[in-house]
Design a protein around this motif. Structure first.
Motif, PDB file in Angstrom:
ATOM      1  N   ILE A 141       0.889  -1.171   0.000  1.00 30.00           N
ATOM      2  CA  ILE A 141       0.000   0.000   0.000  1.00 30.00           C
ATOM      3  C   ILE A 141       0.922   1.214   0.000  1.00 30.00           C
ATOM      4  CG2 ILE A 141      -1.954   1.121   1.145  1.00 30.00           C
ATOM      5  CD1 ILE A 141      -2.153  -1.543   2.868  1.00 30.00           C
ATOM      6  N   THR A 142       0.694   2.136  -0.919  1.00 33.99           N
ATOM      7  CA  THR A 142       1.599   3.277  -0.976  1.00 33.99           C
ATOM      8  C   THR A 142       0.843   4.594  -0.801  1.00 33.99           C
ATOM      9  OG1 THR A 142       3.494   4.177  -2.147  1.00 33.99           O
ATOM     10  CG2 THR A 142       1.594   3.577  -3.494  1.00 33.99           C
TER      11      THR A 142
ATOM     12  N   GLN B  18      -5.095   5.610   2.305  1.00 31.73           N
ATOM     13  CA  GLN B  18      -4.327   6.111   1.162  1.00 31.73           C
ATOM     14  C   GLN B  18      -5.174   7.174   0.454  1.00 31.73           C
ATOM     15  OE1 GLN B  18      -4.509   3.571  -2.260  1.00 31.73           O
ATOM     16  NE2 GLN B  18      -2.493   4.164  -3.038  1.00 31.73           N
ATOM     17  N   PRO B  19      -4.845   8.462   0.599  1.00 32.88           N
ATOM     18  CA  PRO B  19      -5.624   9.478  -0.110  1.00 32.88           C
ATOM     19  C   PRO B  19      -5.417   9.352  -1.622  1.00 32.88           C
ATOM     20  CG  PRO B  19      -4.303  10.466   1.621  1.00 32.88           C
ATOM     21  CD  PRO B  19      -3.802   9.073   1.427  1.00 32.88           C
ATOM     22  N   VAL B  20      -6.516   9.388  -2.364  1.00 31.26           N
ATOM     23  CA  VAL B  20      -6.447   9.408  -3.830  1.00 31.26           C
ATOM     24  C   VAL B  20      -7.336  10.565  -4.301  1.00 31.26           C
ATOM     25  CG1 VAL B  20      -5.943   6.948  -4.126  1.00 31.26           C
ATOM     26  CG2 VAL B  20      -8.317   7.682  -3.999  1.00 31.26           C
TER      27      VAL B  20
ATOM     28  N   ASP C  13     -10.619   8.767   0.003  1.00 29.68           N
ATOM     29  CA  ASP C  13      -9.611   8.002   0.744  1.00 29.68           C
ATOM     30  C   ASP C  13      -9.836   6.515   0.509  1.00 29.68           C
ATOM     31  OD1 ASP C  13      -8.315  10.143   1.972  1.00 29.68           O
ATOM     32  OD2 ASP C  13      -9.817  10.243   3.557  1.00 29.68           O
ATOM     33  N   ARG C  14      -8.800   5.825   0.080  1.00 29.30           N
ATOM     34  CA  ARG C  14      -8.904   4.371  -0.013  1.00 29.30           C
ATOM     35  C   ARG C  14      -8.515   3.784   1.341  1.00 29.30           C
ATOM     36  NH1 ARG C  14      -6.234   3.773  -5.597  1.00 29.30           N
ATOM     37  NH2 ARG C  14      -8.076   4.059  -6.866  1.00 29.30           N
ATOM     38  N   ILE C  15      -9.351   2.889   1.856  1.00 32.21           N
ATOM     39  CA  ILE C  15      -9.041   2.215   3.116  1.00 32.21           C
ATOM     40  C   ILE C  15      -8.656   0.782   2.772  1.00 32.21           C
ATOM     41  CG2 ILE C  15      -9.890   1.618   5.414  1.00 32.21           C
ATOM     42  CD1 ILE C  15      -9.798   4.670   4.848  1.00 32.21           C
ATOM     43  N   HIS C  16      -7.443   0.435   3.090  1.00 31.70           N
ATOM     44  CA  HIS C  16      -6.924  -0.911   2.816  1.00 31.70           C
ATOM     45  C   HIS C  16      -6.886  -1.687   4.132  1.00 31.70           C
ATOM     46  CE1 HIS C  16      -4.986   0.159  -1.177  1.00 31.70           C
ATOM     47  NE2 HIS C  16      -5.198   1.357  -0.662  1.00 31.70           N
TER      48      HIS C  16
END
Lengths: 249, 191
Positions: free
Chosen positions: A140-141, A157-159, A163-166
């Motif tokens: 995850i980057t 991970q903000p996109v 926000d993507r939550i992994h």
């Protein structure tokens, strides 16, 4: 929890770069060398996780002899061990960097590998993703928030769209964005302790690069800009300037 | 003849502006090297893509699946076929996906390019280094060649009146290593 942090020593982008006469490379003289700020935040994250969950932090850095000072600084911040993958120069091809790092990382037993999401000098932005593929771990980057409970990791991970939550199980490779937290300054005690620590050196040989810098040029310095005064028709002028000089509208 | 594949990002049924910019780069490159170009797109935006690219490959993705960079990377690798050049926008997603794709192909990657030119059959990517203080002309010597383009560095392509037929590409056999969901955030997002 045993944590690895991949560290790159970068030229401070505040220092003024000087190019060689054939414009093929940067001249190192006069550059100020620092730990890549995203990596420095990764060290801070590692320290806080270790203090919470126990375990040890090992730093990995690839590069010439000068890289030792970056490792000493990381040790002074609070890392436990350091491994210097010593080579003559820093490769521009991030594939080479990831290959060498993964070879060394594989010979240890880590639960978590942290790295900066990118380096501020070369802006390669691919080592964490490559390490994930090479080690067959989730990666995850661009992570700006990280929580670990039991063996489960949650990362934000903000996109562009939100926000993507992994959510995944350890072990994981994480690319850290410096916004996650401010790194600490090394304490005097930490600096003295770091001086006495042994840095393990592994000599490595660089593969031939498949990404070659053909030429470099210095950017033109930015002009002072145009100052508009508030008067009738200024809005129209702003719009036409935005159309002519930018790609915004 | 060289083949270029654009990996698209979409927002609902629309292609993002940064993808339209990459499409323009693909068009320019294909013209310069006398090659062809295609676009790989989520099925929900296929109707937009058929007005843009001469060849469209669409993949049916679920809402959550579309958020998984790992899934995207595996689809790109399966779909790329004989593509010589793979390009995507240097957005958070683009840089994430292409980093994975590059390693899956064991190939080099030029991230965040601000331009591209063809110089005696070589594709040269322009990149900014050292916080924008240095401009580098970068050449990748492996196939496939992978690059991402910084948003707003190229003028977006305009849709044409010509429609092409999209080819469907199934998504299968992918076991995600992480569960990924998207949470909306307040504030504007660039389409």
């Amino acid at each position: 929890m045993n944590i690895a942090v991949c560290v790159k020593q970068t030229a401070d982008t505040e220092s003024q770069p000087i190019l060689s006469s054939d414009q093929s490379r940067m001249i190192d003289d006069g550059l100020v060398w620092i730990i890549n700020p995203h990596d420095e935040s990764a060290i801070e994250v590692a320290i806080q996780l270790r203090d919470e969950h126990g375990g040890a932090i090992t730093l990995f850095a690839l590069g010439p002899d000068r890289v030792e000072s970056a490792l000493r600084q990381g040790l002074a911040m609070g890392a436990d061990e350091a491994i210097h993958l010593r080579c003559d120069s820093m490769p521009d091809d991030q594939k080479i960097v990831a290959d060498l790092l993964s070879d060394s990382l594989r010979s240890h037993d880590f639960d978590l590998i942290l790295a900066g999401e990118m380096a501020i000098d070369g802006a390669g932005a691919q080592v964490p993703q490559r390490l994930g593929v090479l080690l067959d771990w989730p990666s995850i980057t661009g992570v700006e928030e990280l929580n670990i409970t039991q063996n489960q990791l949650t990362a934000r991970q903000p996109v562009e769209q939100g926000d993507r939550i992994h959510v995944c199980q350890l072990p994981v490779v994480i690319g850290i964005n410096r916004r996650i937290m401010e790194p600490r300054y090394p304490s005097f005690k930490g600096i003295m302790k770091a001086k006495r620590k042994t840095i393990h050196v592994e000599n490595v040989v660089l593969d031939s690069s498949q990404l070659n810098i053909e030429s470099l040029e210095l950017s033109k310095s930015r002009s002072g800009g145009e100052i508009l005064t508030y008067e009738e028709g200024v809005a129209g002028k702003v719009i036409s300037l935005m159309r002519e000089h930018t790609n915004v509208i | 003849m060289s083949k270029i594949l654009v990996i698209a990002e979409s927002s609902g049924p629309h292609l993002t502006t940064s993808t339209l910019e990459v499409c323009q780069a693909a068009f320019n490159l294909a013209t310069s090297i006398k090659g062809s170009w295609s676009i790989l797109v989520d099925e929900c935006a296929a109707n937009a893509a058929v007005r843009i690219a001469p060849d469209v490959i669409s993949c049916p993705m679920g809402e959550d699946e579309a958020q998984s960079p790992g899934l995207w990377a595996s689809i790109v690798v399966k779909t790329a076929g004989s593509a010589d050049i793979l390009i995507m926008a240097a957005t958070s997603t683009g840089k994430d996906v292409m980093g994975r794709v590059a390693q899956l192909f064991n190939a080099p990657l030029a991230q965040d390019c601000t331009g591209v030119q063809v110089d005696s059959d070589s594709v040269i990517f322009r990149r900014e280094l050292y916080g924008g203080k240095v401009i580098a002309k970068t050449k990748l010597t492996a196939k496939p060649t992978l690059a991402t383009f910084r948003p707003r560095s190229i003028t977006p392509i305009s849709p044409s009146n010509t429609l092409v037929e999209a080819t469907s590409c199934p998504v299968h056999n992918f076991i995600p290593k992480a569960k990924v969901t998207l949470q909306a955030r307040f504030g504007s997002a660039r389409m």
